[in-house]
Design a protein around this motif. Structure first.
Motif, PDB file in Angstrom:
ATOM      1  N   GLY A 180    -106.664   8.489 -54.185  1.00  0.00           N
ATOM      2  CA  GLY A 180    -105.932   7.236 -54.083  1.00  0.00           C
ATOM      3  C   GLY A 180    -104.681   7.171 -54.935  1.00  0.00           C
ATOM      4  O   GLY A 180    -104.260   8.153 -55.566  1.00  0.00           O
ATOM      5  N   ARG A 181    -104.111   5.978 -54.971  1.00  0.00           N
ATOM      6  CA  ARG A 181    -102.855   5.708 -55.677  1.00  0.00           C
ATOM      7  C   ARG A 181    -103.063   5.795 -57.192  1.00  0.00           C
ATOM      8  O   ARG A 181    -104.022   5.276 -57.741  1.00  0.00           O
ATOM      9  N   GLY A 182    -102.149   6.474 -57.864  1.00  0.00           N
ATOM     10  CA  GLY A 182    -102.197   6.544 -59.312  1.00  0.00           C
ATOM     11  C   GLY A 182    -103.275   7.459 -59.860  1.00  0.00           C
ATOM     12  O   GLY A 182    -103.564   7.425 -61.053  1.00  0.00           O
ATOM     13  N   THR A 183    -103.885   8.272 -59.008  1.00  0.00           N
ATOM     14  CA  THR A 183    -104.912   9.207 -59.450  1.00  0.00           C
ATOM     15  C   THR A 183    -104.559  10.602 -58.964  1.00  0.00           C
ATOM     16  O   THR A 183    -103.488  10.833 -58.391  1.00  0.00           O
ATOM     17  N   THR A 184    -105.462  11.544 -59.186  1.00  0.00           N
ATOM     18  CA  THR A 184    -105.299  12.896 -58.668  1.00  0.00           C
ATOM     19  C   THR A 184    -106.560  13.296 -57.916  1.00  0.00           C
ATOM     20  O   THR A 184    -107.524  12.529 -57.831  1.00  0.00           O
ATOM     21  N   ARG A 185    -106.562  14.519 -57.410  1.00  0.00           N
ATOM     22  CA  ARG A 185    -107.678  14.969 -56.558  1.00  0.00           C
ATOM     23  C   ARG A 185    -109.020  14.987 -57.278  1.00  0.00           C
ATOM     24  O   ARG A 185    -110.070  14.980 -56.632  1.00  0.00           O
ATOM     25  N   ALA A 186    -109.035  14.972 -58.624  1.00  0.00           N
ATOM     26  CA  ALA A 186    -110.303  14.943 -59.346  1.00  0.00           C
ATOM     27  C   ALA A 186    -111.133  13.719 -58.979  1.00  0.00           C
ATOM     28  O   ALA A 186    -112.359  13.726 -59.097  1.00  0.00           O
ATOM     29  N   GLU A 187    -110.472  12.650 -58.527  1.00  0.00           N
ATOM     30  CA  GLU A 187    -111.191  11.441 -58.119  1.00  0.00           C
ATOM     31  C   GLU A 187    -112.216  11.740 -57.032  1.00  0.00           C
ATOM     32  O   GLU A 187    -113.258  11.086 -56.945  1.00  0.00           O
ATOM     33  N   CYS A 188    -111.941  12.731 -56.206  1.00  0.00           N
ATOM     34  CA  CYS A 188    -112.775  13.010 -55.036  1.00  0.00           C
ATOM     35  C   CYS A 188    -113.966  13.914 -55.325  1.00  0.00           C
ATOM     36  O   CYS A 188    -114.814  14.117 -54.448  1.00  0.00           O
ATOM     37  N   LEU A 189    -114.047  14.479 -56.521  1.00  0.00           N
ATOM     38  CA  LEU A 189    -115.081  15.473 -56.810  1.00  0.00           C
ATOM     39  C   LEU A 189    -116.490  14.922 -56.641  1.00  0.00           C
ATOM     40  O   LEU A 189    -117.423  15.665 -56.327  1.00  0.00           O
ATOM     41  N   ARG A 190    -116.671  13.607 -56.832  1.00  0.00           N
ATOM     42  CA  ARG A 190    -117.997  12.999 -56.686  1.00  0.00           C
ATOM     43  C   ARG A 190    -118.617  13.275 -55.323  1.00  0.00           C
ATOM     44  O   ARG A 190    -119.837  13.365 -55.181  1.00  0.00           O
ATOM     45  N   ALA A 191    -117.783  13.366 -54.303  1.00  0.00           N
ATOM     46  CA  ALA A 191    -118.296  13.492 -52.935  1.00  0.00           C
ATOM     47  C   ALA A 191    -118.641  14.918 -52.543  1.00  0.00           C
ATOM     48  O   ALA A 191    -119.390  15.139 -51.583  1.00  0.00           O
ATOM     49  N   VAL A 192    -118.112  15.891 -53.272  1.00  0.00           N
ATOM     50  CA  VAL A 192    -118.275  17.293 -52.871  1.00  0.00           C
ATOM     51  C   VAL A 192    -119.736  17.716 -52.754  1.00  0.00           C
ATOM     52  O   VAL A 192    -120.126  18.343 -51.743  1.00  0.00           O
ATOM     53  N   PRO A 193    -120.620  17.419 -53.728  1.00  0.00           N
ATOM     54  CA  PRO A 193    -122.016  17.877 -53.608  1.00  0.00           C
ATOM     55  C   PRO A 193    -122.734  17.338 -52.376  1.00  0.00           C
ATOM     56  O   PRO A 193    -123.592  18.020 -51.808  1.00  0.00           O
ATOM     57  N   VAL A 194    -122.393  16.131 -51.950  1.00  0.00           N
ATOM     58  CA  VAL A 194    -123.033  15.553 -50.763  1.00  0.00           C
ATOM     59  C   VAL A 194    -122.715  16.402 -49.539  1.00  0.00           C
ATOM     60  O   VAL A 194    -123.611  16.794 -48.770  1.00  0.00           O
ATOM     61  N   PHE A 195    -121.452  16.702 -49.331  1.00  0.00           N
ATOM     62  CA  PHE A 195    -121.049  17.491 -48.173  1.00  0.00           C
ATOM     63  C   PHE A 195    -121.501  18.939 -48.307  1.00  0.00           C
ATOM     64  O   PHE A 195    -121.884  19.565 -47.302  1.00  0.00           O
ATOM     65  N   HIS A 196    -121.475  19.451 -49.512  1.00  0.00           N
ATOM     66  CA  HIS A 196    -121.920  20.827 -49.749  1.00  0.00           C
ATOM     67  C   HIS A 196    -123.375  20.988 -49.327  1.00  0.00           C
ATOM     68  O   HIS A 196    -123.743  21.962 -48.667  1.00  0.00           O
ATOM     69  N   GLY A 197    -124.200  20.009 -49.707  1.00  0.00           N
ATOM     70  CA  GLY A 197    -125.609  20.070 -49.352  1.00  0.00           C
ATOM     71  C   GLY A 197    -125.862  19.932 -47.861  1.00  0.00           C
ATOM     72  O   GLY A 197    -126.921  20.341 -47.361  1.00  0.00           O
ATOM     73  N   LEU A 198    -124.912  19.364 -47.135  1.00  0.00           N
ATOM     74  CA  LEU A 198    -125.044  19.197 -45.687  1.00  0.00           C
ATOM     75  C   LEU A 198    -124.404  20.350 -44.911  1.00  0.00           C
ATOM     76  O   LEU A 198    -124.319  20.303 -43.681  1.00  0.00           O
ATOM     77  N   GLY A 199    -123.949  21.359 -45.638  1.00  0.00           N
ATOM     78  CA  GLY A 199    -123.367  22.525 -44.968  1.00  0.00           C
ATOM     79  C   GLY A 199    -121.932  22.320 -44.536  1.00  0.00           C
ATOM     80  O   GLY A 199    -121.468  22.969 -43.588  1.00  0.00           O
ATOM     81  N   ILE A 200    -121.218  21.433 -45.196  1.00  0.00           N
ATOM     82  CA  ILE A 200    -119.836  21.128 -44.844  1.00  0.00           C
ATOM     83  C   ILE A 200    -118.902  21.606 -45.959  1.00  0.00           C
ATOM     84  O   ILE A 200    -119.121  21.304 -47.137  1.00  0.00           O
ATOM     85  N   THR A 201    -117.881  22.349 -45.596  1.00  0.00           N
ATOM     86  CA  THR A 201    -116.875  22.819 -46.551  1.00  0.00           C
ATOM     87  C   THR A 201    -115.970  21.669 -46.963  1.00  0.00           C
ATOM     88  O   THR A 201    -115.562  20.860 -46.125  1.00  0.00           O
ATOM     89  N   SER A 202    -115.645  21.590 -48.247  1.00  0.00           N
ATOM     90  CA  SER A 202    -114.754  20.544 -48.756  1.00  0.00           C
ATOM     91  C   SER A 202    -113.421  21.136 -49.189  1.00  0.00           C
ATOM     92  O   SER A 202    -113.386  22.105 -49.956  1.00  0.00           O
ATOM     93  N   LEU A 203    -112.343  20.536 -48.713  1.00  0.00           N
ATOM     94  CA  LEU A 203    -111.000  20.870 -49.160  1.00  0.00           C
ATOM     95  C   LEU A 203    -110.443  19.619 -49.846  1.00  0.00           C
ATOM     96  O   LEU A 203    -110.218  18.590 -49.204  1.00  0.00           O
TER      97      LEU A 203
END
Length: 409
Positions: A180-203
């Protein structure tokens, strides 16, 4: 005596218009001064909207108990939330993780420290409470690589987390995370394990003017109107590296960007769905809400929006060009949506009101599912109720057959 009396009468007769003229001039001067002040305030608001801002302290550290590893913060609607969060500060460390609320009173909240603090630590009392939690990709303890997406302005850095499956067919589903606004991509790291566990690659991507990707001439946001092209370039990069089905996930302004990608991408046939956390769906609603929170008169907000949408005011607002608010209003463009959308939004967001999310869900019930949270605030839904947040995404993916078969079982 008669002459004197006559003179007095003549003077009063001609004095009245002069007084009225003076009053009119004073009134006009006051009006012009007021309008000028309103214009200045409106331009300041407009500039603030598009300028990437440094993190602003929103609480302060009252006390740290080193033996007990607890921290006491000034009480705010954010600091009293249950769950795990991050705290930005200055000193011997610039980021702390905080956990459970242990106690609170009318003015303070005591929480468990999840980052070790020693007696030698020196910290500023000013702090910013955050939903980030993870600050670096290494903290996830998942395999990842640093990648570079070539976009129109230059190279945008990204993190690639491969799917947790040896099945090449399953690994063809990717999710592109947009901060989002005023942040960087680190904000999104919370979601990575969820998709990783479902067999989905995260970019996990960056985009222009976010402090990591290339800067435009003015270095200001276009509120999604141009940033989406960098994400579209990331879809092209993912396609060249094996992605055959793309999910978009956007946080706050990242939601506005994700929707612009879904509506305008040259790779629309690859997009399988859109997930939005606390999204901006209509900027005019957001700016009106924030103007009201700042106790600004509605005309000031209207002037700010008017300035941002015109080319001639770009020099004053500091923007690279006019902001196309009509194009960014996805409620008005709901009929153009072609992909299923999951929205996760808290009705007490406090920054981006959920009203536009409700309107979009009402406009397209065939495509849009809205999961309403309460007391979770802005982009802190994962932190507040991680299980519900995870289950909502997982169930939505399964209902649309967007996860590999083995992960869906």
């Amino acid at each position: 005596m008669k002459a004197s009396r006559r003179a007095a009468v003549d003077g009063s007769r001609f004095g009245a218009p002069a007084t009225l003229r003076s009053f009119a001039v004073a009134l006009l001067t006051a009006l012009l001064t007021t309008l000028s002040l309103l214009g200045v305030v409106a331009l300041r608001m407009a500039r603030r909207v598009v300028t990437p801002a440094a993190r602003v302290p929103d609480t302060h550290i009252v006390d740290i108990d080193v033996p007990a590893q607890t921290i006491t913060l000034a009480r705010t609607p954010d600091t009293e939330l249950p769950g795990r969060y991050g705290l930005f500060t200055h000193g011997s460390t610039d980021y702390l993780k905080v956990g459970t609320v242990l106690s609170s009173d009318a003015h303070t909240v005591k929480r468990k420290l999840l980052t070790q603090v020693t007696g030698a630590s020196t910290l500023s009392s000013e702090a910013a409470f955050s939903g980030w939690y993870y600050e670096r990709p290494e903290e996830l303890h998942l395999p990842f690589t640093v990648e570079h997406v070539h976009a129109a302005l230059g190279t945008c850095p990204a993190w690639l987390f491969p799917a947790a499956t040896p099945d090449d067919a399953a690994a063809e589903t990717w999710v592109i995370q947009i901060h989002g606004r005023g942040t960087t991509r680190a904000e999104c790291l919370r979601a990575v394990p969820v998709f990783h566990g479902l067999g989905i690659t995260s970019l996990v991507v960056s985009y222009r003017n976010d402090g990591e990707a290339p800067r435009t001439r003015a270095g200001t946001y276009a509120l999604g109107a141009t940033e989406w092209r960098d994400v579209d370039a990331a879809i092209g990069w993912a396609r060249r590296h094996g992605a055959r089905r793309i999910l978009l996930m956007g946080w706050s302004m990242g939601g506005a960007i994700a929707l612009q990608v879904a509506l305008g991408s040259a790779h629309r046939e690859l997009i399988a769905g859109v997930i939005l956390d606390s999204p901006v769906i209509d900027w005019r609603i957001v700016l009106a809400y924030q103007g009201k929170a700042l106790r600004l008169p509605a005309p000031v907000t209207d002037l700010a929006i008017g300035a941002l949408r015109t080319d001639w005011a770009s020099a004053a607002t500091g923007s690279d060009g006019p902001i196309p608010f009509d194009r960014l209003d996805v409620v008005a463009r709901a009929g153009e949506l072609r992909h299923p959308v999951l929205i996760l939004h808290s009705d007490d967001d406090g920054f981006v009101p959920s009203s536009a999310s409700h309107r979009l869900a009402e406009a397209r019930p065939d495509l849009v599912e809205l999961q309403v949270f309460t007391t979770a605030r802005h982009t802190k839904l994962w932190n507040y109720d991680q299980r519900r947040w995870t289950d909502a995404i997982t169930q939505w993916l399964r209902s649309h057959e967007l996860v590999p078969a083995e992960a869906a079982s």
